[in-house]
Design an enzyme around this catalytic site. Structure first.
Site, PDB file in Angstrom:
ATOM      1  N   GLY A   1       0.799  -1.225   0.000  1.00  0.00           N
ATOM      2  CA  GLY A   1       0.000   0.000   0.000  1.00  0.00           C
ATOM      3  C   GLY A   1       0.825   1.264   0.000  1.00  0.00           C
TER       4      GLY A   1
ATOM      5  N   GLU B   1       3.274   5.978  -8.226  1.00  0.00           N
ATOM      6  CA  GLU B   1       3.256   5.736  -9.667  1.00  0.00           C
ATOM      7  C   GLU B   1       3.943   4.401 -10.041  1.00  0.00           C
ATOM      8  OE1 GLU B   1       1.541   7.080 -11.955  1.00  0.00           O
ATOM      9  OE2 GLU B   1       2.510   6.090 -13.657  1.00  0.00           O
TER      10      GLU B   1
ATOM     11  N   HIS C   1       3.821   1.581  -8.411  1.00  0.00           N
ATOM     12  CA  HIS C   1       2.806   0.526  -8.278  1.00  0.00           C
ATOM     13  C   HIS C   1       1.801   0.613  -9.427  1.00  0.00           C
ATOM     14  CE1 HIS C   1       3.765   1.084  -3.823  1.00  0.00           C
ATOM     15  NE2 HIS C   1       4.008  -0.197  -4.010  1.00  0.00           N
TER      16      HIS C   1
ATOM     17  N   GLN D   1      11.433  -3.486  -9.745  1.00  0.00           N
ATOM     18  CA  GLN D   1      12.863  -3.810  -9.651  1.00  0.00           C
ATOM     19  C   GLN D   1      13.607  -2.960  -8.622  1.00  0.00           C
ATOM     20  OE1 GLN D   1      14.326  -3.613 -13.681  1.00  0.00           O
ATOM     21  NE2 GLN D   1      13.068  -5.344 -14.337  1.00  0.00           N
TER      22      GLN D   1
ATOM     23  N   ASP E   1      13.219  -3.322  -5.628  1.00  0.00           N
ATOM     24  CA  ASP E   1      13.582  -4.403  -4.704  1.00  0.00           C
ATOM     25  C   ASP E   1      14.225  -5.525  -5.531  1.00  0.00           C
ATOM     26  OD1 ASP E   1      12.338  -3.471  -2.092  1.00  0.00           O
ATOM     27  OD2 ASP E   1      10.656  -3.287  -3.471  1.00  0.00           O
TER      28      ASP E   1
ATOM     29  N   VAL F   1      10.601   3.285 -10.944  1.00  0.00           N
ATOM     30  CA  VAL F   1      10.076   4.580 -11.397  1.00  0.00           C
ATOM     31  C   VAL F   1      10.643   5.646 -10.468  1.00  0.00           C
ATOM     32  CG1 VAL F   1       7.980   5.921 -11.815  1.00  0.00           C
ATOM     33  CG2 VAL F   1       8.003   3.460 -12.261  1.00  0.00           C
TER      34      VAL F   1
ATOM     35  N   ARG G   1       7.959   4.654   1.469  1.00  0.00           N
ATOM     36  CA  ARG G   1       8.620   5.253   2.641  1.00  0.00           C
ATOM     37  C   ARG G   1       9.008   6.716   2.408  1.00  0.00           C
ATOM     38  NH1 ARG G   1      10.477  -0.152   3.027  1.00  0.00           N
ATOM     39  NH2 ARG G   1      10.165  -1.057   5.105  1.00  0.00           N
TER      40      ARG G   1
HETATM   41  O1  PAF Z   1       7.582  -5.231  -2.102  1.00  0.00           O
HETATM   42  C1  PAF Z   1       6.653  -5.233  -1.265  1.00  0.00           C
HETATM   43  O2  PAF Z   1       5.865  -4.291  -1.178  1.00  0.00           O
HETATM   44  C2  PAF Z   1       6.505  -6.419  -0.321  1.00  0.00           C
HETATM   45  O3  PAF Z   1       7.740  -6.942   0.029  1.00  0.00           O
HETATM   46  C3  PAF Z   1       5.582  -7.514  -0.881  1.00  0.00           C
HETATM   47  C4  PAF Z   1       6.130  -8.132  -2.142  1.00  0.00           C
HETATM   48  C5  PAF Z   1       4.196  -6.934  -1.153  1.00  0.00           C
HETATM   49  C6  PAF Z   1       5.419  -8.637   0.157  1.00  0.00           C
HETATM   50  O4  PAF Z   1       4.881  -8.160   1.344  1.00  0.00           O
END
Ligand code: PAF
EC number: 6.3.2.1
Length: 282
Positions: A31, A35, A37, A148, A150, A176, A187
């Site tokens: 959540g 952009e 997401h 990416q 993460d 992005v 964050r």
């Molecule tokens: O990248 C994230 O937001 C989280 O690590 C995920 C993949 C939703 C798992 O909780």
């Protein structure tokens, strides 16, 4: 857009979709959407008939209780953004719904998790794999979408998909960025104004290292130059700065054309932990 809160409702919904021959995409999120997401959701909507977005701030992947407590939670604003982006189902479970009993199973991703986030956030990838595995089982998607930013998370989930034979395609999209280069992140909302003005230096440091590597510098030299650049702004505390093989995530001595390399960092700024990376393709 339907909003579902229980595992049983999601399972029933996705079973019906599968029976009707529809293609399903899952976009797992925590959540506080941005952009980055929404690009994943739009891409999923182009490729599949049904787009499930999960919003769940997963307690088991936080090794720092304050980080979990302070993680931004904006379910209403998020829901308003999702329908126009092409989301069909928003899955919003409670902690009790996702973890009716504490989970005890442990994942070990070997060398992939003995670096970077895996080293600096003990238990983090165990929590990620647990929740992503559950979401895969509940939604049985044909495709799952990840960002990416993460990079290590994508590698870990890819390994889990292969090891546990999840019948789905993992799709990942580049980070992005804001106009000044800062990687979009939920964050970022927590950054105090002054910290926000210097935050783009993290991307500048990654670019500096990438440029040095392209010019033939060793990984050690590039890492040192970039770390010194970050340290020149006292507001940052650098947690790690790693230059690694983009697939195995193991440290490299330099960049050799033909070998994709990822430059990754984690730093604390204004009480917020930020990560970012840049990939050097052949
Ligand atoms: O990248 C994230 O937001 C989280 O690590 C995920 C993949 C939703 C798992 O909780």
């Amino acid at each position: 857009m339907e909003i579902l809160h229980t595992a049983a409702a999601l399972q029933a919904y996705t079973e019906n979709c599968r029976r009707a021959g529809l293609r399903l995409a899952l976009v797992p999120t925590m959540g506080a959407l941005h952009e980055g997401h929404l690009q994943l959701v739009r891409a999923a909507a182009q490729a599949c008939d049904v787009v499930i977005v999960s919003i769940f701030v997963n307690p088991t992947q936080f090794n720092n209780p304050d980080d979990f407590r302070l993680y931004p939670r904006l379910p209403e604003a998020d829901a308003n953004m999702l329908a126009p982006a092409g989301c069909t189902v928003l899955f919003l479970p409670s902690v009790e719904e996702m973890y009716p009993k504490p989970s005890v199973m442990k994942f070990d991703f070997g060398a992939l998790e003995r670096v970077m986030e895996g080293t600096h956030r003990p238990g983090h990838f165990n929590g990620v794999a647990t929740v992503v595995g559950k979401l895969f089982h509940l939604s049985r998607p044909h495709q799952a979408y990840f960002g990416q930013k993460d990079w290590q998370q994508v590698a870990i989930v890819q390994q889990m998909v292969a090891d546990l034979a999840f019948d789905l395609e993992l799709v990942s999209f580049p980070t992005v960025r804001e106009a000044d280069g800062l990687a979009m992140s939920s964050r970022n909302r927590r950054l105090p104004a002054e910290a926000r003005t210097v935050a783009p230096r993290l991307y500048a440091a990654l670019q500096l290292a990438a440029e040095q590597l392209r010019q033939g510098a060793s990984a050690a030299a590039a890492q040192q130059a970039a770390s010194a650049y970050i340290a020149s702004e006292p507001a940052f505390t650098l947690e790690y700065f790693e230059i690694a093989d983009a697939q195995t995530l193991q440290p490299v001595s330099g960049w050799h054309p033909g070998q994709p390399v990822v430059v990754c960092l984690a730093a604390h700024l204004g009480g917020v932990r930020l990560i970012d990376n840049i990939v050097l393709q052949p």
